[in-house]
Design a protein around this motif. Structure first.
Motif, PDB file in Angstrom:
ATOM      1  N   ASP A  60       0.822  -1.216   0.000  1.00 58.77           N
ATOM      2  CA  ASP A  60       0.000   0.000   0.000  1.00 58.77           C
ATOM      3  C   ASP A  60       0.851   1.260   0.000  1.00 58.77           C
ATOM      4  OD1 ASP A  60      -2.276  -1.542  -0.051  1.00 58.77           O
ATOM      5  OD2 ASP A  60      -2.690  -1.348   2.098  1.00 58.77           O
ATOM      6  N   GLN A  61       1.996   1.220   0.671  1.00 57.12           N
ATOM      7  CA  GLN A  61       2.885   2.380   0.668  1.00 57.12           C
ATOM      8  C   GLN A  61       3.506   2.606  -0.704  1.00 57.12           C
ATOM      9  OE1 GLN A  61       5.222   0.997   4.038  1.00 57.12           O
ATOM     10  NE2 GLN A  61       4.604   2.805   5.224  1.00 57.12           N
ATOM     11  N   LEU A  62       3.885   1.513  -1.386  1.00 59.32           N
ATOM     12  CA  LEU A  62       4.414   1.649  -2.741  1.00 59.32           C
ATOM     13  C   LEU A  62       3.364   2.225  -3.684  1.00 59.32           C
ATOM     14  CD1 LEU A  62       6.560  -1.531  -3.502  1.00 59.32           C
ATOM     15  CD2 LEU A  62       7.336   0.790  -3.020  1.00 59.32           C
ATOM     16  N   VAL A  63       2.129   1.723  -3.581  1.00 60.21           N
ATOM     17  CA  VAL A  63       1.048   2.234  -4.423  1.00 60.21           C
ATOM     18  C   VAL A  63       0.809   3.712  -4.143  1.00 60.21           C
ATOM     19  CG1 VAL A  63      -1.434   2.076  -4.891  1.00 60.21           C
ATOM     20  CG2 VAL A  63      -0.058  -0.011  -4.765  1.00 60.21           C
ATOM     21  N   ALA A  64       0.822   4.087  -2.868  1.00 59.69           N
ATOM     22  CA  ALA A  64       0.627   5.504  -2.506  1.00 59.69           C
ATOM     23  C   ALA A  64       1.747   6.363  -3.077  1.00 59.69           C
ATOM     24  CB  ALA A  64       0.556   5.658  -0.990  1.00 59.69           C
ATOM     25  N   ARG A  65       2.979   5.873  -3.039  1.00 59.75           N
ATOM     26  CA  ARG A  65       4.112   6.621  -3.604  1.00 59.75           C
ATOM     27  C   ARG A  65       3.948   6.772  -5.116  1.00 59.75           C
ATOM     28  NH1 ARG A  65       8.483   7.814  -0.822  1.00 59.75           N
ATOM     29  NH2 ARG A  65       9.891   7.599  -2.620  1.00 59.75           N
ATOM     30  N   LEU A  66       3.528   5.698  -5.779  1.00 61.13           N
ATOM     31  CA  LEU A  66       3.303   5.757  -7.223  1.00 61.13           C
ATOM     32  C   LEU A  66       2.242   6.794  -7.573  1.00 61.13           C
ATOM     33  CD1 LEU A  66       3.617   4.660 -10.115  1.00 61.13           C
ATOM     34  CD2 LEU A  66       1.848   2.987  -9.536  1.00 61.13           C
ATOM     35  N   LYS A  67       1.124   6.756  -6.846  1.00 62.42           N
ATOM     36  CA  LYS A  67       0.040   7.704  -7.124  1.00 62.42           C
ATOM     37  C   LYS A  67       0.490   9.148  -6.901  1.00 62.42           C
ATOM     38  CE  LYS A  67      -3.914   4.679  -6.237  1.00 62.42           C
ATOM     39  NZ  LYS A  67      -5.091   4.445  -5.372  1.00 62.42           N
ATOM     40  N   ARG A 172       9.104  -0.231 -11.788  1.00 60.29           N
ATOM     41  CA  ARG A 172       9.998  -0.975 -10.898  1.00 60.29           C
ATOM     42  C   ARG A 172      10.570  -0.001  -9.874  1.00 60.29           C
ATOM     43  NH1 ARG A 172      15.588  -2.474 -10.585  1.00 60.29           N
ATOM     44  NH2 ARG A 172      16.058  -1.354 -12.523  1.00 60.29           N
ATOM     45  N   PHE A 173      10.545  -0.418  -8.602  1.00 61.53           N
ATOM     46  CA  PHE A 173      11.065   0.384  -7.498  1.00 61.53           C
ATOM     47  C   PHE A 173      12.387  -0.203  -7.014  1.00 61.53           C
ATOM     48  CE2 PHE A 173       6.572   1.162  -7.493  1.00 61.53           C
ATOM     49  CZ  PHE A 173       6.409   2.466  -7.056  1.00 61.53           C
ATOM     50  N   ASP A 174      13.244   0.649  -6.442  1.00 64.08           N
ATOM     51  CA  ASP A 174      14.450   0.145  -5.800  1.00 64.08           C
ATOM     52  C   ASP A 174      14.138  -0.167  -4.333  1.00 64.08           C
ATOM     53  OD1 ASP A 174      14.515   2.562  -4.380  1.00 64.08           O
ATOM     54  OD2 ASP A 174      16.270   3.343  -5.433  1.00 64.08           O
ATOM     55  N   ASP A 175      15.148  -0.574  -3.579  1.00 65.01           N
ATOM     56  CA  ASP A 175      14.925  -0.973  -2.193  1.00 65.01           C
ATOM     57  C   ASP A 175      14.640   0.197  -1.264  1.00 65.01           C
ATOM     58  OD1 ASP A 175      15.076  -3.664  -2.731  1.00 65.01           O
ATOM     59  OD2 ASP A 175      17.226  -3.773  -2.361  1.00 65.01           O
ATOM     60  N   HIS A 176      14.701   1.411  -1.772  1.00 56.07           N
ATOM     61  CA  HIS A 176      14.363   2.601  -0.993  1.00 56.07           C
ATOM     62  C   HIS A 176      12.980   3.136  -1.363  1.00 56.07           C
ATOM     63  CE1 HIS A 176      18.505   2.611   0.352  1.00 56.07           C
ATOM     64  NE2 HIS A 176      18.877   2.545  -0.903  1.00 56.07           N
ATOM     65  N   GLY A 177      12.256   2.392  -2.226  1.00 55.16           N
ATOM     66  CA  GLY A 177      10.922   2.823  -2.637  1.00 55.16           C
ATOM     67  C   GLY A 177      10.925   3.914  -3.684  1.00 55.16           C
TER      68      GLY A 177
END
Length: 197
Positions: A60-67, A172-177
């Protein structure tokens, strides 16, 4: 081509397990193919870390960052904040027809969009996540009121019409998001028709 078949019980009701499995395979197939293609590319090597969610970040945090990254690119409200969502030195964009760009190129493209289109918006549709990858539907809209310098066919004059980019994205995200890579597919014919090309 993958086909999902429905099985029925004696009472005539669909077996939900088969339906869900079939739908999952059909929806995830482009993401899995892109991941396999990426893994097999000569230019990029994947390790086991790429299959895990970045340290300390949930799906959910990755999706929020993407949005949020998309909202900032479309609005242009805070470039410093936008930069925090990307690996600004290593980011790679892979678009239709062999178009490639780095982070500066992506930023330049969105600058041209903001210069040419008013009343811009972005929305996401179906979102699928697997490890460091997110695939989703995206729609970007705007009213074409000034010259657009970065259309697929070069500079175009405004036609005053509402334009919708209908995109399929894999990120694609890295290990830091941070976003490190993006693949985009779209229908250029429809896009150019809307632009009046």
């Amino acid at each position: 081509m993958i086909k999902a078949e429905l099985s029925t019980s004696k009472s005539g009701l669909c077996n939900r397990r088969h339906v869900m499995l079939g739908a999952t395979v059909v929806l995830c197939w482009p993401l899995l193919n892109a991941r396999q293609s990426f893994a097999n590319s000569k230019e990029t090597k994947m390790d086991n870390a790429a299959a895990t969610i970045p340290t300390g970040l949930s799906r959910d945090q990755l999706v929020a960052r993407l949005k949020r990254a998309g909202e900032l690119e479309v609005s242009g409200e805070d470039q410093a904040e936008t930069d925090t969502y990307f690996d600004t030195t290593g980011f790679r964009f892979h678009g239709p027809d062999g178009f490639e760009a780095d982070y500066a190129g992506l930023t330049s493209y969105f600058t041209a969009i903001r210069a040419a289109f008013d009343d811009r918006s972005i929305r996401r549709g179906i979102i699928l996540a697997e490890g460091n990858y997110i695939a989703c539907q995206t729609w970007i809209e705007g009213t074409f009121v000034r010259e657009f310098t970065q259309s697929p066919v070069g500079t175009l004059p405004p036609n005053g019409k509402r334009v919708v980019w209908d995109l399929s994205n894999i990120f694609r995200f890295d290990d830091h998001g941070r976003l490190v890579e993006e693949w985009v597919r779209t229908d250029y014919r429809s896009f150019l028709r809307q632009l009046g090309a």
